[in-house]
Write a protein that holds these residues in place. Sequence first.
Motif, PDB file in Angstrom:
ATOM      1  N   LEU A 245     103.004  48.394  -6.592  1.00 26.42           N
ATOM      2  CA  LEU A 245     102.137  49.578  -6.561  1.00 26.42           C
ATOM      3  C   LEU A 245     100.829  49.279  -5.841  1.00 26.42           C
ATOM      4  O   LEU A 245     100.281  48.176  -5.978  1.00 26.42           O
ATOM      5  CB  LEU A 245     101.800  50.016  -7.988  1.00 26.42           C
ATOM      6  CG  LEU A 245     102.842  50.807  -8.770  1.00 26.42           C
ATOM      7  CD1 LEU A 245     102.360  51.000 -10.200  1.00 26.42           C
ATOM      8  CD2 LEU A 245     103.115  52.144  -8.112  1.00 26.42           C
TER       9      LEU A 245
ATOM     10  N   SER B 294     110.701  47.043  -3.959  1.00 24.48           N
ATOM     11  CA  SER B 294     110.423  48.346  -3.365  1.00 24.48           C
ATOM     12  C   SER B 294     108.957  48.703  -3.572  1.00 24.48           C
ATOM     13  O   SER B 294     108.293  48.155  -4.452  1.00 24.48           O
ATOM     14  CB  SER B 294     111.304  49.433  -3.996  1.00 24.48           C
ATOM     15  OG  SER B 294     112.672  49.119  -3.907  1.00 24.48           O
ATOM     16  N   ALA B 295     108.482  49.647  -2.763  1.00 28.24           N
ATOM     17  CA  ALA B 295     107.089  50.091  -2.874  1.00 28.24           C
ATOM     18  C   ALA B 295     106.868  51.260  -1.928  1.00 28.24           C
ATOM     19  O   ALA B 295     107.608  51.430  -0.950  1.00 28.24           O
ATOM     20  CB  ALA B 295     106.130  48.954  -2.497  1.00 28.24           C
TER      21      ALA B 295
ATOM     22  N   PHE C 252     108.866  46.492  -8.464  1.00 29.77           N
ATOM     23  CA  PHE C 252     108.182  47.571  -7.756  1.00 29.77           C
ATOM     24  C   PHE C 252     106.725  47.179  -7.533  1.00 29.77           C
ATOM     25  O   PHE C 252     106.040  46.751  -8.468  1.00 29.77           O
ATOM     26  CB  PHE C 252     108.248  48.877  -8.552  1.00 29.77           C
ATOM     27  CG  PHE C 252     107.966  50.100  -7.736  1.00 29.77           C
ATOM     28  CD1 PHE C 252     108.994  50.791  -7.122  1.00 29.77           C
ATOM     29  CD2 PHE C 252     106.672  50.557  -7.570  1.00 29.77           C
ATOM     30  CE1 PHE C 252     108.738  51.920  -6.354  1.00 29.77           C
ATOM     31  CE2 PHE C 252     106.400  51.685  -6.810  1.00 29.77           C
ATOM     32  CZ  PHE C 252     107.428  52.366  -6.197  1.00 29.77           C
TER      33      PHE C 252
ATOM     34  N   GLU D 133     108.058  58.317  -5.070  1.00 31.11           N
ATOM     35  CA  GLU D 133     108.490  56.928  -5.130  1.00 31.11           C
ATOM     36  C   GLU D 133     107.877  56.214  -6.337  1.00 31.11           C
ATOM     37  O   GLU D 133     108.555  55.435  -7.023  1.00 31.11           O
ATOM     38  CB  GLU D 133     108.099  56.219  -3.828  1.00 31.11           C
ATOM     39  CG  GLU D 133     108.862  56.721  -2.619  1.00 31.11           C
ATOM     40  CD  GLU D 133     108.272  56.226  -1.307  1.00 31.11           C
ATOM     41  OE1 GLU D 133     109.004  56.233  -0.300  1.00 31.11           O
ATOM     42  OE2 GLU D 133     107.086  55.839  -1.281  1.00 31.11           O
ATOM     43  N   ILE D 134     106.617  56.480  -6.598  1.00 29.76           N
ATOM     44  CA  ILE D 134     105.933  55.830  -7.726  1.00 29.76           C
ATOM     45  C   ILE D 134     106.546  56.256  -9.059  1.00 29.76           C
ATOM     46  O   ILE D 134     106.674  55.442  -9.982  1.00 29.76           O
ATOM     47  CB  ILE D 134     104.426  56.126  -7.676  1.00 29.76           C
ATOM     48  CG1 ILE D 134     103.792  55.362  -6.501  1.00 29.76           C
ATOM     49  CG2 ILE D 134     103.737  55.758  -8.980  1.00 29.76           C
ATOM     50  CD1 ILE D 134     102.369  55.745  -6.192  1.00 29.76           C
TER      51      ILE D 134
ATOM     52  N   ILE E 197     106.794  45.713 -12.637  1.00 30.75           N
ATOM     53  CA  ILE E 197     105.835  46.442 -11.799  1.00 30.75           C
ATOM     54  C   ILE E 197     104.640  45.525 -11.547  1.00 30.75           C
ATOM     55  O   ILE E 197     104.073  44.966 -12.486  1.00 30.75           O
ATOM     56  CB  ILE E 197     105.360  47.741 -12.458  1.00 30.75           C
ATOM     57  CG1 ILE E 197     106.513  48.747 -12.566  1.00 30.75           C
ATOM     58  CG2 ILE E 197     104.198  48.351 -11.676  1.00 30.75           C
ATOM     59  CD1 ILE E 197     106.138  50.030 -13.292  1.00 30.75           C
TER      60      ILE E 197
ATOM     61  N   SER F  61     109.389  54.105 -10.251  1.00 29.97           N
ATOM     62  CA  SER F  61     109.134  52.708 -10.630  1.00 29.97           C
ATOM     63  C   SER F  61     109.498  52.418 -12.086  1.00 29.97           C
ATOM     64  O   SER F  61     109.677  51.258 -12.465  1.00 29.97           O
ATOM     65  CB  SER F  61     107.655  52.360 -10.399  1.00 29.97           C
ATOM     66  OG  SER F  61     106.807  53.111 -11.256  1.00 29.97           O
ATOM     67  N   ARG F  62     109.648  53.448 -12.899  1.00 31.35           N
ATOM     68  CA  ARG F  62     109.882  53.231 -14.334  1.00 31.35           C
ATOM     69  C   ARG F  62     111.216  52.552 -14.630  1.00 31.35           C
ATOM     70  O   ARG F  62     111.370  51.956 -15.697  1.00 31.35           O
ATOM     71  CB  ARG F  62     109.786  54.567 -15.080  1.00 31.35           C
ATOM     72  CG  ARG F  62     110.905  55.554 -14.771  1.00 31.35           C
ATOM     73  CD  ARG F  62     110.634  56.907 -15.429  1.00 31.35           C
ATOM     74  NE  ARG F  62     109.455  57.528 -14.846  1.00 31.35           N
ATOM     75  CZ  ARG F  62     108.787  58.497 -15.439  1.00 31.35           C
ATOM     76  NH1 ARG F  62     109.129  58.910 -16.643  1.00 31.35           N
ATOM     77  NH2 ARG F  62     107.732  59.036 -14.849  1.00 31.35           N
TER      78      ARG F  62
ATOM     79  N   ILE G  56     113.678  52.897  -2.308  1.00 35.73           N
ATOM     80  CA  ILE G  56     114.237  53.245  -3.612  1.00 35.73           C
ATOM     81  C   ILE G  56     115.689  53.702  -3.515  1.00 35.73           C
ATOM     82  O   ILE G  56     116.512  53.371  -4.369  1.00 35.73           O
ATOM     83  CB  ILE G  56     113.367  54.330  -4.272  1.00 35.73           C
ATOM     84  CG1 ILE G  56     111.999  53.735  -4.639  1.00 35.73           C
ATOM     85  CG2 ILE G  56     114.030  54.908  -5.504  1.00 35.73           C
ATOM     86  CD1 ILE G  56     110.962  54.753  -5.007  1.00 35.73           C
TER      87      ILE G  56
ATOM     88  N   LYS H  99     104.063  45.340   0.245  1.00 34.39           N
ATOM     89  CA  LYS H  99     105.203  44.547  -0.200  1.00 34.39           C
ATOM     90  C   LYS H  99     105.688  43.567   0.869  1.00 34.39           C
ATOM     91  O   LYS H  99     106.106  42.460   0.532  1.00 34.39           O
ATOM     92  CB  LYS H  99     106.350  45.435  -0.666  1.00 34.39           C
ATOM     93  CG  LYS H  99     107.114  46.179   0.410  1.00 34.39           C
ATOM     94  CD  LYS H  99     108.232  47.006  -0.204  1.00 34.39           C
ATOM     95  CE  LYS H  99     109.077  47.696   0.864  1.00 34.39           C
ATOM     96  NZ  LYS H  99     108.333  48.625   1.718  1.00 34.39           N
TER      97      LYS H  99
ATOM     98  N   TYR I 248     112.549  50.123 -12.736  1.00 31.20           N
ATOM     99  CA  TYR I 248     112.537  48.750 -12.210  1.00 31.20           C
ATOM    100  C   TYR I 248     112.254  47.772 -13.353  1.00 31.20           C
ATOM    101  O   TYR I 248     111.685  48.127 -14.387  1.00 31.20           O
ATOM    102  CB  TYR I 248     111.485  48.605 -11.118  1.00 31.20           C
ATOM    103  CG  TYR I 248     111.937  49.145  -9.776  1.00 31.20           C
ATOM    104  CD1 TYR I 248     112.188  48.289  -8.717  1.00 31.20           C
ATOM    105  CD2 TYR I 248     112.121  50.507  -9.580  1.00 31.20           C
ATOM    106  CE1 TYR I 248     112.610  48.773  -7.480  1.00 31.20           C
ATOM    107  CE2 TYR I 248     112.541  50.999  -8.351  1.00 31.20           C
ATOM    108  CZ  TYR I 248     112.796  50.131  -7.313  1.00 31.20           C
ATOM    109  OH  TYR I 248     113.220  50.624  -6.109  1.00 31.20           O
TER     110      TYR I 248
END
Length: 203
Positions: free
Chosen positions: A123, A11-12, A121, A155-156, A165, A159-160, A104, A18, A162
């Motif tokens: 970034l 995801s991103a 994820f 969305e960012i 990263i 990411s924690r 996500i 991505k 996932y």
Amino acid sequence: MKREGVLYIISAPSGAGKTTLCKEIIDIFPHLRHSVSYTTRQPRAGEVHGKDYYFISMDEFRSMVDKGEFAEWAEVHGNCYGTSIRTLEECRITGIDLILDIDIQGARQLKERYEGGVYIFILPPSYEELRRRLNGRSSDSDEVISRRIDAAAGEIRESRWYDYIIVNDQFSRAVEELKSVVVAERCRTFRVLETVTERFDMG
């Protein structure tokens, strides 16, 4: 060696790169394939039905939802996207590793329903670079770009949860990092234990 296929969920934020990363990594690994999702959005220039997406109508999409044919689905920026259960099961059973390039919402659904998936994820290096990349597409209106930038912050933050990263700053380095994840996950003990037990006395 006999083993089940590995599911890589990537995801991103839109514009983080991505899709390009996924295409590059699939060219490196012969047993890694891209999961073709269903979508109600219109094809972009160069996209092919059945290769990039299955482009279907909203009525067709809703019918598949009602029949329970999706492992995950979500509405993103006014369009619907979904992953077929049949696709995932066929690849798992045949030992084909599969990349899912999904948002996500879809990733969260899969995390609740499937065990053993690998969540990655991607970034962008910064919000400024993200905006520059979105502007460079020349396929979205200013309104759409602003909406995507606004959505990126939320969305960012997601990411924690996932597993990995990867910051797509230098493309070649991002490819190497993604490649390392694929290689490492294929060697996970629980993925290969049954196979090596058949070859060696593990008692």
